[in-house]
Design a protein around this motif. Structure first.
Motif, PDB file in Angstrom:
ATOM      1  N   LEU A 154       2.029 -15.885 -36.904  1.00  0.00           N
ATOM      2  CA  LEU A 154       1.629 -16.760 -38.003  1.00  0.00           C
ATOM      3  C   LEU A 154       1.443 -15.939 -39.274  1.00  0.00           C
ATOM      4  CD1 LEU A 154      -1.017 -19.230 -36.508  1.00  0.00           C
ATOM      5  CD2 LEU A 154       1.451 -19.525 -36.753  1.00  0.00           C
ATOM      6  N   ALA A 161      -3.097 -22.456 -41.160  1.00  0.00           N
ATOM      7  CA  ALA A 161      -2.978 -21.707 -39.908  1.00  0.00           C
ATOM      8  C   ALA A 161      -3.481 -22.472 -38.689  1.00  0.00           C
ATOM      9  CB  ALA A 161      -3.710 -20.376 -40.034  1.00  0.00           C
ATOM     10  N   GLN A 162      -4.628 -23.143 -38.796  1.00  0.00           N
ATOM     11  CA  GLN A 162      -5.169 -23.823 -37.615  1.00  0.00           C
ATOM     12  C   GLN A 162      -4.256 -24.957 -37.151  1.00  0.00           C
ATOM     13  OE1 GLN A 162      -8.132 -23.031 -35.740  1.00  0.00           O
ATOM     14  NE2 GLN A 162      -6.920 -24.317 -34.384  1.00  0.00           N
ATOM     15  N   ALA A 165      -1.285 -23.428 -35.491  1.00  0.00           N
ATOM     16  CA  ALA A 165      -1.675 -22.892 -34.184  1.00  0.00           C
ATOM     17  C   ALA A 165      -1.783 -24.013 -33.162  1.00  0.00           C
ATOM     18  CB  ALA A 165      -3.002 -22.143 -34.297  1.00  0.00           C
ATOM     19  N   ASP A 166      -2.380 -25.130 -33.552  1.00  0.00           N
ATOM     20  CA  ASP A 166      -2.502 -26.272 -32.639  1.00  0.00           C
ATOM     21  C   ASP A 166      -1.120 -26.751 -32.189  1.00  0.00           C
ATOM     22  OD1 ASP A 166      -5.243 -26.179 -32.985  1.00  0.00           O
ATOM     23  OD2 ASP A 166      -5.297 -27.827 -34.444  1.00  0.00           O
ATOM     24  N   ILE A 176      -0.411 -15.552 -29.648  1.00  0.00           N
ATOM     25  CA  ILE A 176      -0.238 -15.708 -31.091  1.00  0.00           C
ATOM     26  C   ILE A 176      -0.713 -14.450 -31.797  1.00  0.00           C
ATOM     27  CG2 ILE A 176      -0.968 -17.000 -33.145  1.00  0.00           C
ATOM     28  CD1 ILE A 176      -1.441 -19.423 -31.317  1.00  0.00           C
ATOM     29  N   ASN A 178      -1.775 -13.434 -35.432  1.00  0.00           N
ATOM     30  CA  ASN A 178      -2.197 -14.179 -36.616  1.00  0.00           C
ATOM     31  C   ASN A 178      -2.473 -13.257 -37.801  1.00  0.00           C
ATOM     32  OD1 ASN A 178      -3.259 -16.235 -38.302  1.00  0.00           O
ATOM     33  ND2 ASN A 178      -5.334 -15.720 -37.622  1.00  0.00           N
ATOM     34  N   LEU A 184      -8.948 -18.508 -35.682  1.00  0.00           N
ATOM     35  CA  LEU A 184      -8.330 -19.660 -35.049  1.00  0.00           C
ATOM     36  C   LEU A 184      -9.138 -20.118 -33.838  1.00  0.00           C
ATOM     37  CD1 LEU A 184      -4.595 -18.525 -35.102  1.00  0.00           C
ATOM     38  CD2 LEU A 184      -5.750 -20.056 -36.719  1.00  0.00           C
ATOM     39  N   VAL A 186      -8.738 -21.834 -30.385  1.00  0.00           N
ATOM     40  CA  VAL A 186      -7.674 -22.115 -29.414  1.00  0.00           C
ATOM     41  C   VAL A 186      -8.278 -22.265 -28.023  1.00  0.00           C
ATOM     42  CG1 VAL A 186      -5.919 -20.877 -30.764  1.00  0.00           C
ATOM     43  CG2 VAL A 186      -7.268 -19.643 -29.034  1.00  0.00           C
ATOM     44  N   VAL A 192      -5.139 -14.732 -28.931  1.00  0.00           N
ATOM     45  CA  VAL A 192      -4.847 -14.541 -30.352  1.00  0.00           C
ATOM     46  C   VAL A 192      -5.224 -13.126 -30.753  1.00  0.00           C
ATOM     47  CG1 VAL A 192      -5.380 -15.251 -32.719  1.00  0.00           C
ATOM     48  CG2 VAL A 192      -5.225 -16.967 -30.911  1.00  0.00           C
ATOM     49  N   SER A 194      -5.529 -10.993 -34.212  1.00  0.00           N
ATOM     50  CA  SER A 194      -5.552 -11.212 -35.652  1.00  0.00           C
ATOM     51  C   SER A 194      -5.422  -9.907 -36.416  1.00  0.00           C
ATOM     52  CB  SER A 194      -6.851 -11.917 -36.062  1.00  0.00           C
ATOM     53  OG  SER A 194      -6.893 -13.228 -35.529  1.00  0.00           O
TER      54      SER A 194
END
Length: 215
Positions: A154, A161-162, A165-166, A176, A178, A184, A186, A192, A194
């Motif tokens: 992402l 972003a959220q 992500a969903d 993911i 990010n 996020l 999740v 995730v 980041s």
């Protein structure tokens, strides 16, 4: 070399394994066939004790007085990291950062291939980057399925972003990376990682200020 330990590998150890693998591949490229724990630790930026502890979670390695076989240990860590098969990536958000990520030349050597690019901007959709045509984010589920995507990067603005992500999680993605400066939310089975460039710079600023105050 033994079978992997049954003990769960700590997250901090997993985070260091890529550095060990990079150091081992560098040694192999230089024609080095065996290495000591101290040399491998130095090249990886950790202590010898930390290196030995991390490797102990994977199994028993090395021979006293001889060291580690570079190729064997590299192969073992490659398997431990799940890199014996190629992982297909989709990058969402093809702005300046997304373009840079798409054109990164080191994916193949590390077991990854970028197979899809997505964006919401009509001015970006349909353009090309890194030999791929940017597709609209509304097609994300079909793109992930058709391109065999297993991981998503992402590079979107924080406010988007959220939602993205969903959508990728609903499409079946469970890993993911990010780059958006937002935490996020999740499901528990989604991992995730980041990368907050601004946050890292702020940490450096703290150390700079601390050093200046001590002068």
């Amino acid at each position: 070399m033994s079978e992997p330990s049954d003990a769960a590998v700590p997250g901090a150890t997993v985070a260091r394994l890529p550095y060990y693998l990079r150091a081992l591949r560098d040694l192999a490229a230089q024609g080095v066939t065996t290495t000591s724990s101290s040399e491998l630790a130095d090249r990886s930026g950790v202590s010898s004790a930390q290196l030995r502890k991390d490797l102990s979670y994977l199994g028993s390695f090395g021979t006293r007085g001889v060291g580690y076989d570079v190729e064997s240990l590299a192969s073992y860590i490659t398997v431990a990291l799940g890199l014996e098969t190629e992982h297909r990536l989709a990058i969402v958000g093809i702005g300046n950062l997304g373009h840079a990520l798409a054109n990164y030349s080191g994916y193949a050597a590390r077991g990854f291939q970028v197979t899809a690019l997505l964006d919401a901007d009509p001015a970006v959709v349909g353009t090309e980057a890194a030999g791929l045509t940017v597709q609209h984010i509304d097609q994300v589920a079909e793109v992930i399925d058709e391109a065999g995507v297993s991981m998503v990067v992402l590079a979107t603005p924080a406010q988007a972003a959220q939602e993205i992500a969903d959508r990728v999680v609903a499409a079946g993605v469970r890993e993911i990376l990010n780059f958006a400066p937002v935490a996020l939310q999740v499901p528990d089975d989604v991992v995730v990682r980041s990368v907050d460039v601004g946050g890292e710079l702020q940490i450096l600023a703290f150390h700079a200020a601390t050093r200046a105050a001590a002068l």
